[in-house]
Motif scaffolding. Sequence first.
Motif, short mmCIF file in Angstrom:
data_model
loop_
_atom_site.label_atom_id
_atom_site.label_comp_id
_atom_site.label_asym_id
_atom_site.label_seq_id
_atom_site.Cartn_x
_atom_site.Cartn_y
_atom_site.Cartn_z
N GLY A 2 0.76 -1.79 0.52
CA GLY A 2 0.37 -0.53 -0.27
C GLY A 2 0.74 1.39 0.04
O GLY A 2 2.75 1.16 0.61
N SER B 216 -3.07 -2.29 3.65
CA SER B 216 -3.50 -1.65 3.10
C SER B 216 -2.71 0.30 4.28
O SER B 216 -2.56 -0.32 5.32
CB SER B 216 -4.28 -1.68 2.60
OG SER B 216 -5.71 -0.47 2.50
N SER C 41 -8.34 -4.31 3.52
CA SER C 41 -7.93 -2.28 2.63
C SER C 41 -8.57 -1.26 4.01
O SER C 41 -9.15 -2.05 4.95
CB SER C 41 -8.86 -1.93 1.36
OG SER C 41 -10.06 -2.00 1.73
N CYS D 173 -12.03 -4.32 -0.89
CA CYS D 173 -11.55 -3.53 -1.11
C CYS D 173 -13.00 -3.13 -0.80
O CYS D 173 -13.54 -3.22 -1.28
CB CYS D 173 -11.09 -2.69 -2.77
SG CYS D 173 -10.68 -0.71 -2.69
N CYS E 255 -10.05 -4.00 -6.69
CA CYS E 255 -9.37 -2.80 -6.16
C CYS E 255 -10.64 -2.27 -6.63
O CYS E 255 -10.73 -2.42 -8.51
CB CYS E 255 -8.75 -2.10 -6.50
SG CYS E 255 -7.68 -2.43 -8.36
N ASN F 169 -3.81 -4.88 -9.41
CA ASN F 169 -3.71 -5.31 -8.43
C ASN F 169 -4.68 -3.45 -7.49
O ASN F 169 -4.86 -3.44 -6.41
CB ASN F 169 -2.67 -5.79 -8.02
CG ASN F 169 -1.84 -6.50 -8.51
OD1 ASN F 169 -3.01 -8.40 -8.31
ND2 ASN F 169 -1.08 -6.65 -9.05
N GLY F 170 -4.35 -2.53 -8.71
CA GLY F 170 -3.99 -1.45 -8.41
C GLY F 170 -4.89 -0.28 -8.83
O GLY F 170 -4.51 -0.46 -9.80
N SER G 134 -5.85 4.35 -9.47
CA SER G 134 -5.81 5.38 -8.82
C SER G 134 -6.29 6.30 -9.78
O SER G 134 -5.96 6.49 -10.64
CB SER G 134 -4.58 5.92 -7.96
OG SER G 134 -5.09 7.68 -7.65
N THR H 37 -2.95 2.55 -12.75
CA THR H 37 -3.41 1.24 -13.01
C THR H 37 -2.11 -0.33 -12.39
O THR H 37 -1.23 0.42 -13.73
CB THR H 37 -3.92 0.60 -13.25
OG1 THR H 37 -3.39 -0.34 -15.13
CG2 THR H 37 -5.29 0.27 -13.83
N THR I 221 2.26 -3.66 -7.04
CA THR I 221 0.92 -4.09 -6.22
C THR I 221 -0.01 -2.66 -5.61
O THR I 221 -0.88 -3.65 -6.00
CB THR I 221 1.73 -4.85 -4.79
OG1 THR I 221 2.83 -3.88 -4.63
CG2 THR I 221 2.55 -6.21 -5.17
N CYS I 222 0.51 -1.84 -6.23
CA CYS I 222 -0.73 -0.59 -5.72
C CYS I 222 -0.01 0.30 -6.40
O CYS I 222 1.72 0.65 -6.48
CB CYS I 222 0.04 -0.46 -3.70
SG CYS I 222 1.45 -0.43 -3.31
N SER J 219 4.18 4.21 -6.12
CA SER J 219 4.00 2.99 -6.28
C SER J 219 4.68 2.11 -5.77
O SER J 219 5.78 2.60 -5.65
CB SER J 219 3.31 2.08 -8.18
OG SER J 219 5.01 2.56 -8.76
#
Length: 408
Positions: A24, A66, A108, A150, A192, A233-234, A236, A246, A275-276, A288
């Motif tokens: 995270g 997270s 999360s 999530c 997510c 995986n993630g 924003s 992503t 991963t994030c 990230s």
Amino acid sequence: MLLCPQEDPRLERHFKGHRDTVTGVDFSCTMKQIATGSMDSCVMIWNMKPQMRAYRFVGHKDAVTSVQFSPSGHLVASASRDKTVRLWVPSVRGESTVFRAHTGTIRSVCFSSDGQSLVTSSDDKTVKVWAVHRQKFLFSLSQHINWVRCARFSPDGRLIISASDDKTIKIWDKTSRECIHSFYEHEGFVTCADFHPSGTCVAAASTDSSVKVWDIRNTKLLQHYQVHSAAVNGLSFHPSGNYLITASSDSTLKVLDLVEGRLLYTLHGHQAQATCVAFSRSGDFFASGGSDEQVSQCLCVLWERFISTIPTVDAHKPRLGATSRNHDQTLEVPSESCTMPLSSSIQHPAEGGGSSALTSTLEHIVGQLNVLTQTVAILEQRLTLTEDKLKECIDNQQRITLRLQPRD
């Protein structure tokens, strides 16, 4: 380890300190700190000034899954496999408060926009809501039939979105505690999900390698991106709402242009799965983490360079039904204009003020020159690839001809 979309290495910064996969990442509202969590059970607070040391917070008994800063930046929440949530004060003392109610791994944690509530998701198949200042568990949302990966609040705090291994995304009304809609379109586990900054759309990603965007008012699928080659995986949203970034197990980050409905950039740099990923509150930075145990942060100059080339009229609205499958392109340059999006998709308040007409014209010209430069670079790259392929075909044909020639 994250990558800057620019070639200038000075715009890229790596943070090394975790001993296992980074799970995270989040920015403080002041941009002075970055919080990360890891499978090594630690939360770390990194200072943006290189000369200032990082803080390592130890308290969780198992992997941290997270992390998120509160809207004020005065607290950091972390979720863990040890079935607890901790609230940390991001200072050298690293004091924390423990929340307990889940009976499985917590996947999360997310603050409401006013900082008064927390929402968590867990392998116990529930979503739970907590009061931050009273440090009290409030209620559970229990309709998922598999692990909940999530959960996030809407920008106004009235709705909650949850994503689950039961392959569904659910939208909940916080006041009534009822599920008001479920989306079933993903073929894999949903890893997510989050609300668009406008609050009228949501995006979700899945182990089926897809990313999808829906309008929650009419429950219509707006966009479907199949741009990764492994689980996503993630994700924003950029604060402007124009872009989505992503992170995937294929070790890449993808920047999606929601205005044009297509892949804009593929960012390489992680040596293992990403991963994030998270944009800063201002949108000037993103960071990230990955299973290469590194975190990196970079200045997104690309936003300043390309936003000026996108039309401003209705530019925040994703097109209905737009689909992207650009697997092989490592750089996409926006065209001079975009197709007019559906008028009902996303609404933003009107922006006031503006620069003079001359300044605007010059900025537009500079933007177009940048587009042309990038386009020429792409064409040169493709030409080189074509020449290499042609040479390879000729060589193969010659080898086949030699094998087929009769021997004396």
